[in-house]
Design an enzyme around this catalytic site. Structure first.
Site, PDB file in Angstrom:
ATOM      1  N   PHE A   1       0.805  -1.225   0.000  1.00  0.00           N
ATOM      2  CA  PHE A   1       0.000   0.000   0.000  1.00  0.00           C
ATOM      3  C   PHE A   1       0.837   1.273   0.000  1.00  0.00           C
ATOM      4  O   PHE A   1       1.913   1.318   0.603  1.00  0.00           O
ATOM      5  CB  PHE A   1      -0.939   0.005   1.220  1.00  0.00           C
ATOM      6  N   ASP A   2       0.294   2.301  -0.689  1.00  0.00           N
ATOM      7  CA  ASP A   2       0.900   3.634  -0.652  1.00  0.00           C
ATOM      8  C   ASP A   2       0.135   4.552   0.309  1.00  0.00           C
ATOM      9  O   ASP A   2       0.670   5.558   0.772  1.00  0.00           O
ATOM     10  CB  ASP A   2       0.848   4.281  -2.045  1.00  0.00           C
ATOM     11  N   THR A   3      -1.130   4.225   0.523  1.00  0.00           N
ATOM     12  CA  THR A   3      -2.009   5.095   1.313  1.00  0.00           C
ATOM     13  C   THR A   3      -2.672   4.282   2.420  1.00  0.00           C
ATOM     14  O   THR A   3      -3.198   3.189   2.166  1.00  0.00           O
ATOM     15  CB  THR A   3      -3.105   5.710   0.406  1.00  0.00           C
TER      16      THR A   3
END
Lengths: 322, 322
Positions: free
Chosen positions: A32-34
């Protein structure tokens, strides 16, 4: 010949528990980036920050993850939330701004002003606290009720005579109201007997985690009105409503949902929201409302992608780093 | 050959409207020896006696009918009801005693003391007003909460810490509470998390008729707790519960049900109660909650035996007398 039976894909498997599994935690985080965090029961319980939360957020920030805070708690405005992050020394170690904070009050205000486009001649009657008032004011929406102290006066027979439908009241908006009383419920009910007055709720959480216990949630503000209205339910803007995702996308300019993970302590709001918004993952924590056995059996047909005991467990991913 | 189709007996016919039909009114009244009257919305609306109620009760008394008063309103004790009959000059023109008055508080007290046989070491936490306290005291039941002014203090963080299950609390009893607040709901919820604490309600009327309008009823006191408890409903002692009929039979020594008629302004409490208790008849009035179209279409599958606009319409039966 022994035959292996593949798992029935229609029966979801219990989500993996990642606590104490550094490699699995690292693999999970790397997807995940967020990260979208629920707040009450995830970051803190009432005035108390939960263990290792500050360090975990700093760790994720150091990995360049985008951190968003998505709360159904309508009692505080986004500005008040920022103050809480600062008072708990999360900010400014992590540079959080109000643009990363999304509350059900903000989501409701955005919906009323942009989607409903309530005419300026109409007012919103608030059964709730100052967070709702602040967000409605910022959105240019006329409102009354809320924290107005005259709403707490003892009820007289003369008052009862005055209650009735009012065409200037465009909506009744319910949120968590720790000063709920018979006067407000009576007024709200009479407003809702007008055919053009909308029944809205910031959110309908049945309980509210604080001080390590559960207290009445915003759903209990609307419940007496639902009873009086013969089962008519309010339109709700908090998780799991996708109105909340519309608000987040409007505020952030959008992000890649497949690379985003919702972290929360409730299956029927947080995790359901993550699943229905099509996020890449969801993570349940056990420091708030949901119990481990409910996560494992997918209570209410809602399956988290994975779970940990506390948000602070994510820190152990560091042990799997080279 | 023309064939006549008898009415399908599974489809009840709209009940006859007896208003302005002296002969039908006289025939209706002649069927019964006992009349059971709901009070709010039938005899009065708030402080106002409804038209011709006094004269109608006197007329029925002159015909030697037994008059009983059966109310779900838990805010007054039977003694307070008798005071109201006197202040409205119904008594002593008609010699009414408390033995003719039955309230949901009394029914609840009788059930708790005689059926539940709550041990004397257990207390009842009341979300309600003084009528419940008085009836529980008369029945020798320990209680707390209710009208205690300390229940209205502002809620502090220190208070939240103290709330929890308590094995000495045998039951939480909900009635109409015009001083309901977040403190009481929070305390009641925590008591109800104890597996041995019962969830009771004097009645679950969604609304309460007063001043010619509807206000939140006792069902709205229980509703937030039902929401928090995931749909768990209280055991209720008011109409339509047959616990109320048990209380009436205990108090009157019994009467011939086939010669008794329940008069009320709600289908789902009064009329349903009369039907399910096997009374000889039911009569709906339009001065309270129910609307004429609901009576005519048997709203909720509940069919009154007949209906009039106001209780005072019964007086017209005199015109059919010789």
């Amino acid at each position: 010949m022994t035959q292996t039976h593949p798992a029935d894909p229609s029966t979801p498997q219990p989500p993996p528990k990642l606590t104490n599994n550094p490699q699995a935690l690292k693999t999970f985080i790397d997807q995940f980036d967020t990260f979208l965090f629920d707040c009450d029961g995830v970051l803190w319980s009432g005035p108390q920050l939960l263990p290792n939360v500050r360090e975990t957020l700093l760790y994720l920030h150091s990995l360049n993850k985008t951190l968003l805070f998505v709360t159904n708690n309508s009692t505080k405005s986004r500005a008040s939330y920022l103050d809480k992050f600062t008072s708990l020394s999360i900010a400014p170690s992590i540079p959080i701004t109000t643009s990363q904070i999304f509350s059900s009050s903000y989501s409701a205000a955005l919906y009323i002003s942009r989607i409903l486009r309530l005419p300026s001649s109409k007012r919103v009657y608030i059964l709730g606290e100052s967070g709702i008032e602040e967000e409605l004011t910022l959105a240019g929406i006329s409102h009354f009720g809320g924290s107005d102290p005259t709403e707490n006066r003892p009820l007289s027979d003369a008052d009862l005579e005055t209650f009735g439908p009012d065409p200037t009241v465009g909506a009744v908006l319910c949120g968590l109201d720790r000063n709920l009383n018979y006067r407000k419920l009576s007024k709200a009910f009479h407003y809702l007997t007008h055919p053009d007055t909308l029944f809205l709720a910031t959110n309908i959480d049945s309980t509210f985690p604080s001080h390590g216990k559960l207290f009445p949630g915003a759903g209990t503000t609307a419940a007496p009105l639902v009873t009086m209205l013969g089962g008519r339910e309010p339109t709700s803007f908090g998780k799991p409503s996708l109105a909340m995702m519309d608000a987040i996308e409007a505020g952030t300019g959008g992000f890649e949902r497949s690379r985003a993970c919702m972290v929360g302590d409730r299956l029927n709001t947080d995790i359901k929201f993550g699943v229905e918004a099509g996020l890449g993952g969801t993570l349940a924590v056990l420091t708030g409302v949901v119990k481990e056995e409910e996560v494992v059996r997918g209570e209410g047909g809602v399956w988290a992608g994975a779970y940990v005991e506390t948000l602070g467990d994510l820190l152990k991913a560091r042990e799997a780093e080279e």
